[in-house]
Design an enzyme around this catalytic site. Structure first.
Site, PDB file in Angstrom:
ATOM      1  N   ASP A 344       0.844  -1.185   0.000  1.00 28.61           N
ATOM      2  CA  ASP A 344       0.000   0.000   0.000  1.00 28.61           C
ATOM      3  C   ASP A 344       0.889   1.247   0.000  1.00 28.61           C
ATOM      4  OD1 ASP A 344      -2.634   1.247   0.318  1.00 28.61           O
ATOM      5  OD2 ASP A 344      -1.939   1.794   2.329  1.00 28.61           O
ATOM      6  N   GLU A 373       1.886  -0.063  -4.921  1.00 25.48           N
ATOM      7  CA  GLU A 373       0.876   0.905  -5.354  1.00 25.48           C
ATOM      8  C   GLU A 373       1.575   2.196  -5.776  1.00 25.48           C
ATOM      9  OE1 GLU A 373      -3.008   3.436  -3.768  1.00 25.48           O
ATOM     10  OE2 GLU A 373      -1.642   2.510  -2.325  1.00 25.48           O
TER      11      GLU A 373
END
Length: 623
Positions: A344, A373
């Site tokens: 993330d 990400e």
């Protein structure tokens, strides 16, 4: 007059694209004879070096009566980015060859402009083999499938939504806050129950949004990394999911949320759920060094200003050991059976932390997969004042390819195919080959509007949640959207990379932004046409080796039509996409006139007839 330089054509630059350390690159430029060029120079600057290095070209003859050929070579020896351009000493003065937007056409100008990019990656860099040729499937665990097994839960501070087909709660509570504390009770056993369905889709990898203990339905506010959230089940349920998936050739990767924790966690413990410990309540807590307090306890750094998400100091030795150590969280879930991690907000993680994580992951399993990400071009991304090193061989294997997503959806919404192809080619040019083969290519994610809504719905344009909750596709919009979505999915499955289907996209789910893009999978109400389409595309990826790691050739891109070829030593596939509202007649490339159209278009007398808002593919197999 031919263009002076085109970095995407082998005539001008060989090899094409990103290169491994110590690879010699041959360059060729074409210069008008009328300029009477006395000297041509290659100008190269290593990223962040102050000085340019100049190398003389050699005159290499004439291209035609009006054009000269100049050639030289350059060998990058340091990993990182190099910027290059061309300087001409002519009878008209100093001139420069510069790239022109938006289609990479170069021109000769009196002043320097943008430079071209060379990505140089670590010698010997490889990425896992198992994702190649497969299909990823992203699951938001609370909303995919409920097993029917009731859990014995201690917590009572949540709302259970009994109607599986209802909208998630979207209105603020009495304090004006969105708490994300409504649950539909989707669980890990529910995913295990649907593995046969996923196998039929051709899925070879499941990416799970966070499964650790947390207090919101999205679980990005980690409460305890060390075990599965009780609403989802148990650690044993996760192990069982990994075992059953493995039997079907399906890998599991987890979401690693390592830039912040929840304030309501065993580590921070603002609300006191975990007794008297935690950094917020005790300066002697073993977790105190994880956080940056400006004034303890209430003034602390938090993720994007959300007080419920205190940021961690990823370079803290204690935090690094907890996550990446020999018995850390990363290895714990790998020993349970997972095959890697999605990171993330990777662009908010320090290089040092990502490199430590890679070392931990690869020591545990060299074939484990690490995807980050990153929303922009990850090869030249800057964050926190520095160029990031994501793709150079020491950090990530792959990134979430939002660049392709935007290119595909913009084409579907009316963008000229030339611009779409230019964006696609820029990624293929800038990303290392080992990364290209495993790029995570999504059309929707939990952070975006659903692709079907993007394609066929009214643009959001900043409208509020009530409008989003009440606005749905009309029957006419939906019918048109499904036709175009099938074209988008066909591009997603045939471009370089690893297609990732966001759960329910294959069933025709729609929805604007969070939480409307996170509704429950519509079991019993699926769009069968789209599901069959995805099965066909999944079978195509399994059977056509050209899609695994094949070369990419830009064949045609103009207005509402786009075409390319993928090929390797065993097969080739010609892909044409027609988004005109009328049929088109095209001449397939040489060699494809006798191929059988995959989707039933008419091919006769050397002409391929492709219907409106549709696509076609022709496959060749070599002996």
């Amino acid at each position: 007059m031919p263009v002076p330089f085109d970095s995407q054509k082998l005539y001008y630059r060989s090899p094409f694209g990103a290169v491994e350390q110590d690879t010699k690159i041959f360059l060729r430029i074409l210069v008008p004879r009328r300029l009477k060029t006395q000297k041509a120079e290659l100008c190269v600057k290593y990223d962040y070096d102050y000085n340019w290095v100049f190398t003389n070209f050699l005159w290499a003859g004439t291209f035609d009566d009006d054009t000269e050929i100049w050639e030289c070579s350059f060998t990058p020896d340091r990993i990182g980015l190099y910027w290059y351009g061309f300087k001409l000493h002519t009878n008209e003065g100093i001139r420069y060859i510069v790239p022109s937007d938006p289609y990479n056409i170069s021109t000769i100008e009196p002043s320097p402009g943008r430079s071209w990019q060379i990505t140089c990656y670590k010698k010997g860099f490889t990425t896992p083999k198992w994702p190649v040729g497969g299909v990823m499937y992203q699951i938001f665990p609370d909303r995919f499938n409920f097993s029917g097994e009731e859990k014995s839960l201690k917590r009572t501070d949540f709302t259970r939504n009994e109607d599986w087909y209802a909208l998630p709660k979207w209105e603020p509570d009495e304090n004006g806050e969105i708490t994300n504390s409504d649950f539909f009770m989707g669980d890990l056993k529910g995913i295990t129950q649907k593995l046969d369905y996923l196998e039929e889709l051709g899925v070879s990898c499941i990416y799970l949004n966070p499964i650790g203990e947390a207090y919101s339905n999205h679980r990005y506010d980690t409460g305890d990394y060390s075990h599965v959230d009780p609403i989802l089940g148990t650690d044993e349920d996760f192990k069982e999911l990994c075992r059953e998936a493995k039997k079907r050739g399906i890998h599991i990767i987890n979401d690693g949320v390592f830039s912040h924790t929840g304030s309501d966690s065993v580590y921070f413990n603002r609300s006191g759920r975990y007794g008297n410990g935690g950094a917020y309540r005790d300066k002697n807590s073993p977790y105190y060094s994880w956080y940056k307090f400006n004034e303890w306890p209430d003034n602390y750094n938090s993720w994007w200003g959300f007080y419920t998400l205190p940021e961690v100091i990823e370079t803290s030795p204690e935090f690094n050991e907890y996550i990446n150590g020999k018995d850390g969280i990363v290895r714990k879930y790998m020993r349970y059976g997972n095959s890697g991690w999605r990171l993330d907000v990777a662009d908010e993680l320090p290089d040092e932390f990502i490199e430590n994580l890679r070392k931990s992951v690869k020591e545990e399993n060299p074939e484990a997969f690490i995807v980050g990400e990153v929303w922009e071009d990850a090869s030249n991304k800057e964050s926190y004042g520095a160029r990031r090193k994501f793709l150079l061989g020491e950090q990530l294997d792959s990134v979430m390819n939002y660049v392709f997503r935007n290119a595909i959806l913009d084409f579907c919404k009316g963008q000229d195919a030339r611009c779409t192809m230019s964006t696609i080619m820029s990624v293929i040019e800038n990303y290392p080959r080992p990364v290209l083969r495993v790029l995570m290519n999504s059309l929707s994610t939990h952070d975006t509007e659903r692709a079907l809504t993007m394609i066929a719905g009214e643009p959001l344009n900043g409208r509020d949640r009530r409008w989003q909750a009440e606005t749905h596709l009309s029957e006419e919009q939906r019918e048109m959207g499904i036709k175009i979505y099938k074209v988008a999915a066909a591009m997603q499955y045939t471009l370089p990379g690893f297609p990732c289907v966001y759960y329910g996209d294959e069933a025709g789910m729609e929805g604007y932004r969070d939480p409307f893009n996170r509704c429950c999978y519509p079991w019993g109400w699926e769009n069968k046409e789209l599901i069959e389409w995805h099965k066909k595309l999944g079978n195509l990826r399994k059977s056509c080796s050209a899609l695994w790691d094949g070369e990419f050739i830009n064949v045609y891109a103009k207005e509402r039509r786009l075409e390319y070829i993928r090929h390797d030593d065993h097969s080739a596939i010609f892909c044409t996409f027609n988004l005109y509202d009328r049929g088109v007649v095209i001449d397939p490339p040489p060699g494809y006139a006798d191929a059988k159209p995959l989707f039933g278009s008419r091919l006769e007398n050397g002409k391929l007839y492709v219907g409106p808002l549709s696509c076609e593919m022709l496959i060749l197999e070599f002996n």
